[in-house]
Motif scaffolding. Structure first.
Motif, PDB file in Angstrom:
ATOM      1  N   LYS A  90       0.777  -1.086  -0.049  1.00  0.00           N
ATOM      2  CA  LYS A  90      -0.008   0.090   0.110  1.00  0.00           C
ATOM      3  C   LYS A  90       0.971   1.320   0.052  1.00  0.00           C
ATOM      4  CE  LYS A  90      -4.444  -1.315   1.972  1.00  0.00           C
ATOM      5  NZ  LYS A  90      -5.508  -1.014   3.297  1.00  0.00           N
ATOM      6  N   TYR A  91       0.571   2.291  -0.988  1.00  0.00           N
ATOM      7  CA  TYR A  91       1.419   3.491  -0.961  1.00  0.00           C
ATOM      8  C   TYR A  91       0.627   4.675  -0.443  1.00  0.00           C
ATOM      9  CZ  TYR A  91       4.938   1.007  -3.942  1.00  0.00           C
ATOM     10  OH  TYR A  91       5.807   0.073  -4.510  1.00  0.00           O
ATOM     11  N   LEU A  92       1.138   5.441   0.161  1.00  0.00           N
ATOM     12  CA  LEU A  92       0.661   6.907   0.603  1.00  0.00           C
ATOM     13  C   LEU A  92       1.414   7.599  -0.644  1.00  0.00           C
ATOM     14  CD1 LEU A  92      -1.059   8.662   2.380  1.00  0.00           C
ATOM     15  CD2 LEU A  92       1.079   9.256   3.620  1.00  0.00           C
ATOM     16  N   SER A  93       0.580   8.301  -1.273  1.00  0.00           N
ATOM     17  CA  SER A  93       1.334   8.956  -2.461  1.00  0.00           C
ATOM     18  C   SER A  93       0.647  10.430  -2.595  1.00  0.00           C
ATOM     19  CB  SER A  93       1.177   8.155  -3.826  1.00  0.00           C
ATOM     20  OG  SER A  93      -0.375   8.092  -4.200  1.00  0.00           O
ATOM     21  N   ALA A  94       1.603  11.280  -3.451  1.00  0.00           N
ATOM     22  CA  ALA A  94       1.269  12.663  -3.500  1.00  0.00           C
ATOM     23  C   ALA A  94       2.113  13.077  -4.686  1.00  0.00           C
ATOM     24  CB  ALA A  94       1.062  13.631  -2.238  1.00  0.00           C
ATOM     25  N   ASP A  95       1.907  14.248  -5.322  1.00  0.00           N
ATOM     26  CA  ASP A  95       2.698  14.913  -6.082  1.00  0.00           C
ATOM     27  C   ASP A  95       3.946  15.315  -5.718  1.00  0.00           C
ATOM     28  OD1 ASP A  95       0.856  13.856  -8.192  1.00  0.00           O
ATOM     29  OD2 ASP A  95       0.010  15.960  -8.442  1.00  0.00           O
ATOM     30  N   LEU A 134     -10.094   0.746  -4.070  1.00  0.00           N
ATOM     31  CA  LEU A 134      -8.626   0.500  -3.341  1.00  0.00           C
ATOM     32  C   LEU A 134      -7.740  -0.020  -4.484  1.00  0.00           C
ATOM     33  CD1 LEU A 134      -7.732   0.153  -0.517  1.00  0.00           C
ATOM     34  CD2 LEU A 134      -8.706  -2.198  -0.600  1.00  0.00           C
ATOM     35  N   ASN A 135      -6.526   0.339  -4.381  1.00  0.00           N
ATOM     36  CA  ASN A 135      -5.413  -0.090  -5.196  1.00  0.00           C
ATOM     37  C   ASN A 135      -4.377  -0.605  -4.355  1.00  0.00           C
ATOM     38  OD1 ASN A 135      -3.787  -0.385  -7.197  1.00  0.00           O
ATOM     39  ND2 ASN A 135      -3.485   1.729  -8.046  1.00  0.00           N
ATOM     40  N   VAL A 136      -4.313  -1.995  -4.171  1.00  0.00           N
ATOM     41  CA  VAL A 136      -3.152  -2.672  -3.629  1.00  0.00           C
ATOM     42  C   VAL A 136      -2.070  -3.362  -4.633  1.00  0.00           C
ATOM     43  CG1 VAL A 136      -2.560  -4.347  -1.688  1.00  0.00           C
ATOM     44  CG2 VAL A 136      -4.579  -2.917  -1.678  1.00  0.00           C
ATOM     45  N   THR A 137      -0.677  -3.038  -4.415  1.00  0.00           N
ATOM     46  CA  THR A 137       0.007  -3.551  -5.443  1.00  0.00           C
ATOM     47  C   THR A 137       0.576  -4.810  -5.038  1.00  0.00           C
ATOM     48  OG1 THR A 137       0.666  -1.298  -6.073  1.00  0.00           O
ATOM     49  CG2 THR A 137       2.233  -2.715  -6.834  1.00  0.00           C
ATOM     50  N   THR A 138       0.566  -5.829  -6.187  1.00  0.00           N
ATOM     51  CA  THR A 138       1.237  -7.068  -5.801  1.00  0.00           C
ATOM     52  C   THR A 138       2.596  -7.262  -6.461  1.00  0.00           C
ATOM     53  OG1 THR A 138      -1.022  -8.128  -5.697  1.00  0.00           O
ATOM     54  CG2 THR A 138       1.149  -9.522  -6.282  1.00  0.00           C
ATOM     55  N   ILE A 139       3.538  -7.634  -5.691  1.00  0.00           N
ATOM     56  CA  ILE A 139       4.854  -7.540  -6.159  1.00  0.00           C
ATOM     57  C   ILE A 139       5.380  -8.971  -6.274  1.00  0.00           C
ATOM     58  CG2 ILE A 139       7.380  -6.866  -5.732  1.00  0.00           C
ATOM     59  CD1 ILE A 139       6.369  -4.090  -5.383  1.00  0.00           C
ATOM     60  N   ILE A 142      -3.929  13.566  -1.805  1.00  0.00           N
ATOM     61  CA  ILE A 142      -3.284  12.845  -1.084  1.00  0.00           C
ATOM     62  C   ILE A 142      -3.960  11.497  -1.166  1.00  0.00           C
ATOM     63  CG2 ILE A 142      -2.275  12.112   1.341  1.00  0.00           C
ATOM     64  CD1 ILE A 142      -1.924  15.059   1.462  1.00  0.00           C
ATOM     65  N   MET A 143      -3.188  10.037  -1.636  1.00  0.00           N
ATOM     66  CA  MET A 143      -3.790   8.836  -1.793  1.00  0.00           C
ATOM     67  C   MET A 143      -3.283   7.744  -0.909  1.00  0.00           C
ATOM     68  SD  MET A 143      -5.952   9.919  -4.255  1.00  0.00           S
ATOM     69  CE  MET A 143      -6.437   8.596  -5.228  1.00  0.00           C
ATOM     70  N   TRP A 144      -4.055   7.293  -0.257  1.00  0.00           N
ATOM     71  CA  TRP A 144      -3.528   6.010   0.433  1.00  0.00           C
ATOM     72  C   TRP A 144      -4.312   4.720  -0.154  1.00  0.00           C
ATOM     73  CZ3 TRP A 144      -0.122   3.552   2.917  1.00  0.00           C
ATOM     74  CH2 TRP A 144      -0.392   2.481   3.657  1.00  0.00           C
ATOM     75  N   ALA A 145      -3.421   4.173  -0.982  1.00  0.00           N
ATOM     76  CA  ALA A 145      -4.020   2.836  -1.690  1.00  0.00           C
ATOM     77  C   ALA A 145      -4.740   3.138  -2.523  1.00  0.00           C
ATOM     78  CB  ALA A 145      -4.258   1.689  -0.613  1.00  0.00           C
ATOM     79  N   GLY A 146      -4.617   4.374  -3.156  1.00  0.00           N
ATOM     80  CA  GLY A 146      -5.738   4.729  -4.417  1.00  0.00           C
ATOM     81  C   GLY A 146      -6.823   5.405  -3.762  1.00  0.00           C
TER      82      GLY A 146
END
Length: 659
Positions: free
Chosen positions: A508-513, A542-547, A521-525
């Protein structure tokens, strides 16, 4: 009786649908001015909580840290030295609500609770199991309970005569404050801290302890004995004051409580809550014998601390003014969190030896309201996550982020100004996302143990932590404090688990520009929304990335943008991975405004552009009395959506559960 009525009312609502309402006054439009009419009414000053200041991101470090680095981790906690004690839970970050702004944050009274507040707490409860809130601050010292207030109000303010920088008022409250807390706890699992007034240690006012225990009951966690006593002399609350004098006053308080039959639990005090930026250190209080003398009467040991202050700019103190652009870089380095926590290591050791929790009872980005362009940004969110993890690593039990109303920059969440409440909703501060992240990272098991990994050759721009639950590697937290749109500063983190890496990990990513942004500001999309648009519920998918991991080399490679934060889950079935919006939320079931409202058909609104679709008898004048049959009613329509001013304006709500 109230709770039973609320439950009955809530049973009528079983589902919720998104509703868009068109034609509202533009968000954040200045009150008092009519641009189209050329009004000469002067514009209202923008409140600090809605300040638009955007700073430049700090310059990139030179030389830069390595863009690719490796973390080698043990799968079993038993093989790891230096882990925190195994009691840290997801409710680590809580909130400290200044007593003078309770009606803005929690609700008008025990019957009319702020729905966005309930939704925000529900989000945390879903992840952590509970939330802790302190009602107090400087205003608790002069607070007094009164039999009633004009117009049925629960709270009022009076001049306290305080000489301190922030001109603290005296808060008058009725017994309804305790029913408000109890009713909130009946809907979301909130535990409460209240503060006993310390301005008069000759005539102790213990009503707050009596009523809190009687009404809040098991949801009352503790009672604070003094707030920042190291400032009492400076603020004119005592002529002279010392750590020994404070300890003696706590003894006087305990003696008085022991003689009070209405205070059933004598052993839930919290202290000493020294500010540390005052003239005392915690050790000076410990040296008076405070812990051994009072440990049977104490729920927890506590301190309060802010890393900086903006008092000179906010209150014209005459001291040098801090320039936000100059201090911004100091928040975007791991050194900030480490230096904040280091002075308390000895105190947390003493707390463990005494078997007591250790709480950072009040903190935030800077005292006197924080800094414009810093306190409400994505950069502050990264800072608060790192600070929270660092405190947990140092064996703090909780940290409470302060909320000070609409005249501060650092609020985790803010209700709209009263004169905008008919068309604006709440605002979520960036650091509210920090509480969500830390809650998911530490989880509900209360077995979490955390360690600062100091990876990437100890770079302070890319800190990392490992979290173990039930003695097994559970999560890894990865930061990138740098701001680089070119992508050259993005991290590629190889996590090696020699005992065996899983086939996949989820992130799960906490993201912003950018670190300086306040928006998107986005937490898991998902996001709560931007300024004036928040109802406490997450929006988006909800956007959870699988690696995929290399099970031969036992490695997983996780990218982290600059800026960025990643929470890596080794248990791909972990409960937080499926949590986006809380499953239980709250919606409008009552409204207090009956003029200038209109009722819409939800089915028509969902397919219209706002200019058609209303039923024939749904039109009416917004002026009182000009059309006798103008519609004024609450709309249920079988979907549990309330339309009209209440859902838009943060009007206080009775309970209505939407599942």
């Amino acid at each position: 009786m109230l709770i039973a009525a609320l439950a009955l009312l809530g049973s009528a609502f079983t589902t919720a649908r998104a509703v868009t309402v068109y034609g509202q006054i533009p968000l954040a439009q200045t009150i008092g001015a009519n641009p189209s009419a050329g009004s000469a009414v002067p514009p209202t000053k923008t409140l600090a909580a809605y300040d638009k200041t955007v700073l430049n991101p700090p310059a990139l470090p030179s030389p830069p840290p390595a863009a690719a680095y490796t973390l080698s981790l043990q799968k079993d906690a038993g093989a790891v030295n230096g882990l925190s004690i195994p009691h840290v839970g997801g409710s680590f970050w809580g909130f400290s609500v200044e007593m003078s702004v309770i009606s803005q944050v929690l609700g008008k009274n025990s019957s009319l609770i702020q729905v966005p507040f309930l939704n925000l707490m529900a989000n945390l409860q879903e992840r952590a199991g509970s939330v802790v809130i302190r009602l107090g601050g400087n205003t608790q010292e002069f607070a007094a309970m009164v039999p009633s207030l004009p117009n049925g109000h629960t709270f009022a303010k009076a001049d306290s005569g305080s000489t301190q920088t922030t001109k603290t008022p005296a808060v008058l409250y009725t017994v309804d404050m305790f029913y408000m807390a109890a009713n909130i706890s009946s809907m979301v699992n909130v535990g409460w801290f209240f503060g006993i007034p310390f301005n008069d240690s000759t005539n102790w006012r213990l009503t707050i302890a009596e009523q809190a225990q009687a009404i809040v009951g098991g949801h009352l966690l503790g009672l604070q004995a003094g707030n920042e006593p190291d400032f009492y002399q400076q603020f004119g609350r005592r002529v002279t004051y010392s750590p020994q004098m404070y300890t003696d006053e706590v003894q006087s308080l305990i003696n008085t409580m022991n003689q009070n039959p209405l205070i059933l639990n004598k052993n839930m005090l919290i202290g000493p809550s020294v500010a540390t930026s005052g003239t005392w250190t915690p050790e000076q209080v410990w040296d008076t014998g405070f812990i051994d003398r009072f440990k049977d009467n104490l729920y927890a040991l506590s301190v309060e601390h802010y890393p900086n202050n903006n008092c000179a700019a906010q209150f014209n103190t005459g001291q040098p003014i801090e320039v936000p652009q100059d201090v911004f870089p100091s928040y975007l380095t791991h050194t900030a969190a480490v230096n904040l926590v280091q002075p308390y290591i000895h105190s947390t050791d003493l707390a463990q030896a005494a078997g007591k929790p250790f709480i950072m009872f009040e903190t935030n980005t800077a005292s006197c309201g924080g800094f414009p362009g810093i306190s409400d940004t994505y950069g502050a969110a990264l800072w608060a996550i790192d600070y929270g993890f660092q405190m947990a690593y140092a064996n703090f039990t909780h940290g409470l982020l302060h909320i000070g109303g609409q005249n501060v920059y650092y609020n985790p969440f803010t209700s709209p100004p009263t004169n905008q409440s008919s068309y604006n909703e709440w605002t979520a501060g960036a650091i509210y996302y920090s509480t969500i992240v830390v809650a998911e990272a530490l989880g509900k098991t209360n077995t979490s143990r955390i360690i600062d990994l100091w990876g990437n050759a100890g770079s302070v721009y890319t800190p990392s932590y490992a979290i173990y639950e039930n003695n097994v590697l559970s999560k890894v937290a990865l930061f990138n404090f740098m701001d680089d749109k070119s992508g050259a500063s993005n991290s590629q983190v190889t996590i090696t688990v020699p005992a065996g890496a899983p086939s996949t990990v989820k992130v799960k990513y906490l993201s912003a520009d950018t670190v300086s942004t306040k928006e998107n500001i986005m937490w898991a999309g998902q996001t709560l929304g931007n300024q004036y648009t928040v109802d406490g519920r997450f929006r988006g998918s909800l956007n959870v990335t699988t690696i995929n991991c290399d099970t031969t080399a036992n490695t997983c490679v996780v990218p982290v943008n600059a800026p960025g934060f990643a929470l890596v889950f080794f248990d791909t079935n972990a409960e937080p991975l499926s949590i986006g919006q809380a499953t239980e939320t709250f919606a409008t079931t009552a409204r207090t405004k009956f003029h200038n409202t209109v009722t819409f058909d939800p089915a028509a609104l969902s397919t219209s552009n706002g200019h058609s679709g209303m039923s024939k008898d749904g039109f009416g004048s917004t002026s009182v009395g000009s059309i006798s049959k103008a519609t004024r009613r609450m709309t249920v329509s079988g979907v549990g959506v309330m339309l009209g001013s209440a859902i838009l304006g943060g009007v206080w709500i009775v309970r209505g559960l939407l599942r």
